[in-house]
Design an enzyme around this catalytic site. Structure first.
Site, PDB file in Angstrom:
ATOM      1  CG  HIS A   1      -1.710   1.271   1.341  1.00  0.00           C
ATOM      2  ND1 HIS A   1      -2.893   1.424   0.652  1.00  0.00           N
ATOM      3  CD2 HIS A   1      -1.485   2.447   1.987  1.00  0.00           C
ATOM      4  CE1 HIS A   1      -3.372   2.632   0.890  1.00  0.00           C
ATOM      5  NE2 HIS A   1      -2.541   3.267   1.700  1.00  0.00           N
TER       6      HIS A   1
ATOM      7  CG  ASP B   1     -12.235   3.339   5.589  1.00  0.00           C
ATOM      8  OD1 ASP B   1     -11.754   4.137   6.407  1.00  0.00           O
ATOM      9  OD2 ASP B   1     -12.019   3.409   4.366  1.00  0.00           O
TER      10      ASP B   1
ATOM     11  NE  ARG C   1     -10.350  10.056   8.967  1.00  0.00           N
ATOM     12  CZ  ARG C   1      -9.523   9.332   8.208  1.00  0.00           C
ATOM     13  NH1 ARG C   1      -9.889   8.157   7.764  1.00  0.00           N
ATOM     14  NH2 ARG C   1      -8.325   9.777   7.925  1.00  0.00           N
TER      15      ARG C   1
ATOM     16  CB  SER D   1      -8.797   4.858   7.230  1.00  0.00           C
ATOM     17  OG  SER D   1      -9.139   4.916   5.877  1.00  0.00           O
TER      18      SER D   1
ATOM     19  CE  LYS E   1      -9.318   1.946   3.121  1.00  0.00           C
ATOM     20  NZ  LYS E   1      -9.539   3.327   2.760  1.00  0.00           N
TER      21      LYS E   1
HETATM   22  N1  URA Z   1      -6.123   6.534   2.537  1.00  0.00           N
HETATM   23  C1  URA Z   1      -7.109   5.868   3.217  1.00  0.00           C
HETATM   24  O1  URA Z   1      -7.574   4.830   2.788  1.00  0.00           O
HETATM   25  N2  URA Z   1      -7.541   6.383   4.384  1.00  0.00           N
HETATM   26  C2  URA Z   1      -7.033   7.520   4.901  1.00  0.00           C
HETATM   27  O2  URA Z   1      -7.465   7.925   5.967  1.00  0.00           O
HETATM   28  C3  URA Z   1      -6.025   8.204   4.187  1.00  0.00           C
HETATM   29  C4  URA Z   1      -5.580   7.681   3.006  1.00  0.00           C
END
Ligand code: URA
Length: 466
Positions: free
Chosen positions: A104, A189, A196, A211, A215
């Site tokens: 990621h 999320d 947010r 977050s 995922k």
């Molecule tokens: N990418 C995400 O998936 N969540 C965040 O909070 C910031 C970047």
């Protein structure tokens, strides 16, 4: 339990229990689903309700007070299991289940390394033991940064919104799948991220960590490599904040039983030769075919390094260096290109466009930014370059807007290169001549040419391990 009690506790600096955090996440999902018209609310009499105002206040309390590592682990786990996960996909392999490994990136400008890494690791992961597969869930452009899905969707026919069943089939056939988040994957999320965005709580490292990691962990991963950007094009404003985020994510991943490592990498100038959507696919196709353009050298270095770490955490290589050599062999032998063609075709993409990538999606309008004087390219605000790319049409002004396949920039020099007066620095591409003027001015204003060469930074600044 009552949502009000939880948010007062966090507001006043208390530590929430596991049960309280699980209550909060369940209430968030019920609230969100109720809005979508799904059966929700207090369906089983558990009293787990929360209002939008309470959710916003809770997020602000976390923003101000932070979370302990135990609370962060609990929040991430509750979010991860708030909807579907890839567990079933992994089980579909039966006795032949490979190790699931992903990477990621926190987001950058011209950072298209996923398009190289997925086929490289898939190619290496198909042969011998242990076998490795890459279930990659990617995002769209966010702020000044580009999104892998927007790039992939410039390939005619490419489908990034696969059902869970189809994802499993592609993963079994190709050892990689490149998809977007589904509505049922980590719904907590999706709801909290939207909240947010309009409560001034996006930048909390704890909320960013929960977050991203909820995922990624929902992909049922055995190993995860994080590319955390530092520098003027990174989301986090300082090196220390990037490192803190990296440490939180590594700790959370390891705590969940996933081997996790983070590389802090430089994002002080656009990565590679092109920044945009189709132009980035084009650059990767050339690399996968064995063409090594000098402006793509940093991109290839990053992709090999991250692939090497993935092969190492997946147990395929004894060290990241051995993994990088294996990754290089996948590129040079053409195995990674063959894997790329398989993945794209399995997801409905028309691979004929890769025969002449330069000839496909030709931009209608171009303009070249030239050096006003001779000098070394000393630096730029990379975030500003990212915004220029977005304004050329590669990004969105509002969620859901279409993005332009043609828009983007070509970099003709890297920081530290000498440029003669009148030499090209950037070529700008757009579908609309009228969209060129503002990005041109932004790029002109941010590029610095000096008489002395700048100090060069290494690409990988630090490795954070569990
Ligand atoms: N990418 C995400 O998936 N969540 C965040 O909070 C910031 C970047």
């Amino acid at each position: 339990m009552h949502a009000m009690d939880l948010l007062l506790k966090k507001r006043d600096g208390g530590e929430l229990s596991t049960a309280e955090i699980e209550f909060f996440v369940r209430a968030v999902v019920r609230n969100g689903e109720a809005k979508l018209g799904h059966p929700a609310g207090d369906v089983d009499g558990a009293g787990e309700t929360i209002t939008d105002a309470q959710m916003g206040a809770f997020l602000m309390a976390v923003f101000q007070r932070g979370l302990s590592l135990r609370e962060l682990g609990d929040l991430t786990r509750a979010m991860r299991f708030s909807g579907e996960t890839f567990d079933g996909v992994a089980e579909g392999f039966g006795a032949m289940k490979p190790l699931m490994v992903d990477k990621h990136s926190t987001g950058g400008v011209g950072d298209k390394s996923s398009l190289l890494i997925a086929p490289i690791v898939a190619a290496a992961g198909m042969v011998g033991e242990p076998r490795i597969a890459v279930p990659m869930i990617s995002g769209r452009s966010l702020g000044h940064t580009g999104g892998t899905l927007d790039k992939l969707e410039t390939i005619p026919g490419f489908d990034s919104q696969l059902s869970m069943q189809r994802m499993g089939e592609v993963l079994r056939e190709c050892h990689a799948v490149l998809v977007g988040q589904t509505p049922r994957l980590v719904p907590a999320d999706r709801i909290l991220y939207g909240m947010r965005d309009h409560t001034g709580t996006v930048e909390s490292p704890f909320l960013i960590c929960a977050s991203i990691m909820s995922k990624k962990l929902a992909e049922s991963l055995d190993g995860l490599v994080l590319d955390v950007k530092v520098g003027s094009g990174a989301f986090m404003p300082t090196y220390e904040q990037s490192r803190f985020l990296a440490e939180l994510m590594v700790s959370t991943g390891e705590g969940a039983g996933t081997k996790t490592v983070a590389l802090l990498t430089s994002m002080d100038e656009p990565m590679g030769r092109f920044s945009g959507n189709w132009v980035e696919v084009w650059e990767c196709v050339e690399i996968l075919k064995g063409v090594r353009h000098p402006m793509s050298a940093d991109l290839v270095e990053l992709a090999l390094m991250l692939s090497g770490w993935m092969l190492h955490v997946g147990g395929k290589a004894g060290s990241p260096e051995e993994g990088a050599a294996m990754a290089d062999e996948m590129l040079r032998s053409g195995a990674a290109y063959a894997a790329w063609l398989r993945i794209v075709a399995a997801q409905g993409g028309d691979v004929r466009v890769f025969e002449d990538p330069a000839g496909f999606q030709r931009p209608k309008a171009t303009r070249v930014l030239r050096a006003a004087r001779a000098g070394y390219l000393a630096g730029m605000d990379c975030k500003e370059v990212g915004w220029a790319v977005q304004r050329l049409g590669a990004g969105r002004a509002r969620p859901g807007d279409p993005v332009s396949a043609h828009a983007g920039i070509e970099s003709h020099a890297k920081v530290g290169d000498w440029i003669e007066a009148g030499g090209a620095i950037f070529t700008l591409f757009s579908e609309d001549e009228a969209l060129l003027a503002e990005p041109y001015r932004m790029l002109e204003a941010t590029v610095r040419l000096e008489d002395a060469p700048p100090e060069r930074q290494s690409l990988v600044r630090e490795v954070v391990r569990g």
